[in-house]
Design a protein around this motif. Sequence first.
Motif: not given
Length: 228
Positions: A137-143, A167-171, A177-179
Motif C-alpha cells: 500500500s501507499l501507507y495510510d493513503m491508498k490500498a 507514483l506507481t507501485f508493483w508487487l 498502486v498508481e497516483t
Amino acid sequence: MKLLVVSIAALIACSPLAPANKQSASKKPQVLFDGKTTNGWHLYLKPDATPAWKAVNGTLQLDPKAEGQGDLVTDKEYENFELALDWNITEAGNSGIIFGVQEDPKFHATYQTGIEMQVLDNIKASDNKKANHLAGSLYDMKAPAKDVAKPAGEWNKVKLRKQNGHLTFWLNGTKIVETQMGSPEWNELINNSKFKTWKDFAAYPKGHIALQDHGHEVAFRNITITEL
C-alpha cells in the motif's frame, strides 16, 4: 562498401544523436546494495550503518535485538527513479520502503517527510486492520488494488517508480498502486490520512530512500535503482 558503413557510423557517433545514446546508457540500473557490505547506506541522522543492519549471505538484514536501531537510508538523494528490490518479513513483521526522505535534525524520523510503501506480514501483523496498511500500500493513503503479497518468510518482489510526481507501485509483478502527487486524488488521499496536518510530509521532490526499522526482523536483497 565497408568503408562507407564505417564512415556513416563515425558520422552518427559525432552527430547530435550521440548524447541521446549516452543518456540512455546512464539509465542503466545502479546497484544500491553490493550483497557484502552496507556501503552506500547509513543510519538516519548518523554517519554510518550500525550493527543492527548487516549484510548476510547476499541480503541486507535487520536484527531487532542488536544495538544501534534505526532506519537505514541511502547516502544519495533521488528525485525521479525506478527502485527494484526483494523483501522478506518474518511472522507478524512490519517494515517499509520510504522515499523522499529529508535528513535534517528537525525531523526525528524518516516518515515525517518520506512517503512509504508498506512491508508487512498481512496475516499476523498487528497493523493489518486497514486495507491501506497492507503490504504494497501507499501507507495510510491508498490500498493495493490486489493482495498479491506472499506469506511471511517468502520473498516479495517490488518495483517502485516515481517520475515527475507520478507514483506507481508493483508487487510480485502486479501493478497495485498508481497516483499523481499534487492531483485532486492525491489531495483527497492526504486529507483522509494521518498526514493531513503534517506540513513537511511528501513536501520535498528529492530525498533519500529508507528501509524502515519497525522492530521486526526483515531482509532485503537485489536492491537497484534506475534514475529517470
